[in-house]
Design a protein around this motif. Structure first.
Motif, mmCIF file in Angstrom:
data_model
loop_
_atom_site.group_PDB
_atom_site.id
_atom_site.type_symbol
_atom_site.label_atom_id
_atom_site.label_comp_id
_atom_site.label_asym_id
_atom_site.label_seq_id
_atom_site.Cartn_x
_atom_site.Cartn_y
_atom_site.Cartn_z
ATOM 1 N N PRO A 152 0.843 -1.134 0.442
ATOM 2 C CA PRO A 152 -0.430 0.022 0.023
ATOM 3 C C PRO A 152 1.345 1.526 -0.535
ATOM 4 O O PRO A 152 2.007 1.060 0.935
ATOM 5 N N GLY B 13 -4.807 -0.231 -4.602
ATOM 6 C CA GLY B 13 -5.837 -0.115 -4.052
ATOM 7 C C GLY B 13 -5.837 -1.607 -3.156
ATOM 8 O O GLY B 13 -4.684 -2.083 -3.633
ATOM 9 N N PRO C 97 -8.464 15.197 -0.037
ATOM 10 C CA PRO C 97 -9.104 15.575 1.802
ATOM 11 C C PRO C 97 -8.025 14.153 2.000
ATOM 12 O O PRO C 97 -8.897 14.126 3.629
ATOM 13 N N PHE C 98 -6.668 14.630 2.166
ATOM 14 C CA PHE C 98 -5.682 13.856 2.949
ATOM 15 C C PHE C 98 -4.577 15.157 2.421
ATOM 16 O O PHE C 98 -4.243 15.688 1.680
ATOM 17 N N ALA D 51 -1.051 6.875 -3.752
ATOM 18 C CA ALA D 51 -2.208 6.951 -2.768
ATOM 19 C C ALA D 51 -3.695 7.135 -3.680
ATOM 20 O O ALA D 51 -3.221 7.665 -4.512
ATOM 21 N N ARG D 52 -4.838 6.564 -2.967
ATOM 22 C CA ARG D 52 -5.823 6.823 -3.331
ATOM 23 C C ARG D 52 -6.585 7.261 -3.284
ATOM 24 O O ARG D 52 -6.923 7.469 -1.766
ATOM 25 N N SER D 53 -7.865 8.308 -3.739
ATOM 26 C CA SER D 53 -8.321 9.562 -2.341
ATOM 27 C C SER D 53 -9.105 9.694 -3.676
ATOM 28 O O SER D 53 -9.745 8.972 -4.445
ATOM 29 N N LEU D 54 -10.382 10.734 -2.845
ATOM 30 C CA LEU D 54 -11.346 11.392 -4.190
ATOM 31 C C LEU D 54 -10.955 13.083 -4.202
ATOM 32 O O LEU D 54 -10.308 13.410 -3.255
#
Lengths: 167, 85
Positions: free
Chosen positions: A55, A70, A117-118, A129-132
């Motif tokens: 990860p 992921g 948001p990180f 990184a996975r995020s939105l």
């Protein structure tokens, strides 16, 4: 057979965009293959590829960039997939589905801090990184403290760019 | 509110989707009596203190069992579902 014409994802959008100490530009389309290891095949896959990302990891291997994408999933950027890999992982060609943006410059971290948001400052370099971004799923790759790649769903390219563009 | 993803670390609540209490981890066998199914589907405790919930981390696709405190709102643990069962 129908001949389809390849078209860049951001062709209709005026890039590069600069402002707020950041330059946003389109990345050239990449061959992206999703690798989902079959049950119990992780070690074999590891041996075949010379590594498999944990990860958050980005591995630069022989002609191939492996990016954690992921849970139990990696994206392989590049053409050089070893032969026989299909015995160890489910492979899905993702090339057409994703579009990439590069964000470079001393303001890149601050620009992303306003939109993700990180905390991108805590990302390893290189790191993934996975995020939105807003409501849109993104894959963030940190290549330096002032150099990021943002991979997004191609269908949302215009919307992501709208959200990113420094005001 | 911030939750722990076992893959990604501390992340904002907006990246997660809520499923429900961890009772969903204890599915009765198919021929269990109706009371067991009633308990599984409908009846929940309403704890003051430690509570365990199931959340889905949308960006990375990991199901997480979150331990939190309903009095202090402290989030203390996030475990992959396969490890929590």
């Amino acid at each position: 057979m129908i001949e389809l014409t390849p078209a860049p994802a951001f062709a209709a959008l005026s890039l590069p965009v600069t402002g707020a100490g950041t330059r946003i530009d389109a990345l050239p389309p990449a061959r992206i293959t999703a690798l989902a290891p079959y049950c119990g095949q992780l070690q074999a896959l590891h041996a075949l590829l010379g590594g498999f990302p944990e990860p958050g990891q980005v591995l630069e291997l022989d002609g191939l960039r492996l990016v954690w994408a992921g849970r139990d999933l990696a994206f392989a950027f590049g053409e050089a997939l070893p032969t026989g890999i299909e015995a160890h992982a489910a492979l899905t060609d993702q090339s057409d589905g994703w579009a990439g943006l590069s964000l470079t410059g001393p303001g890149a971290e601050a620009l992303l801090a306003r939109r993700l948001p990180f905390d991108v400052r805590r990302m390893a370099v290189p790191g993934a990184a996975r995020s939105l971004l807003g409501h849109m799923p993104v894959l963030v790759i940190a290549l330096g403290r002032d150099e990021f790649e943002l991979w997004l769903w191609r269908s949302m390219a215009a919307c992501v760019l709208h959200h990113l563009t420094p005001v | 509110m911030r939750l722990i993803c076992p893959c990604c670390g501390w992340r904002d609540r907006r990246e997660f989707t809520y499923m429900g209490a961890d009772d969903y981890l204890h599915r009765p066998v198919p021929d269990a009596p109706p009371e067991a199914w009633d308990e599984y589907l409908h009846n929940r405790t309403n704890p003051a203190g430690a509570a365990r919930d199931l959340w889905y981390h949308d960006p990375c696709g990991t199901w997480v069992c979150i331990t939190r405190d309903t009095i202090t709102h402290a989030v203390t643990d996030g475990t992959r579902l396969e490890d929590a069962q």
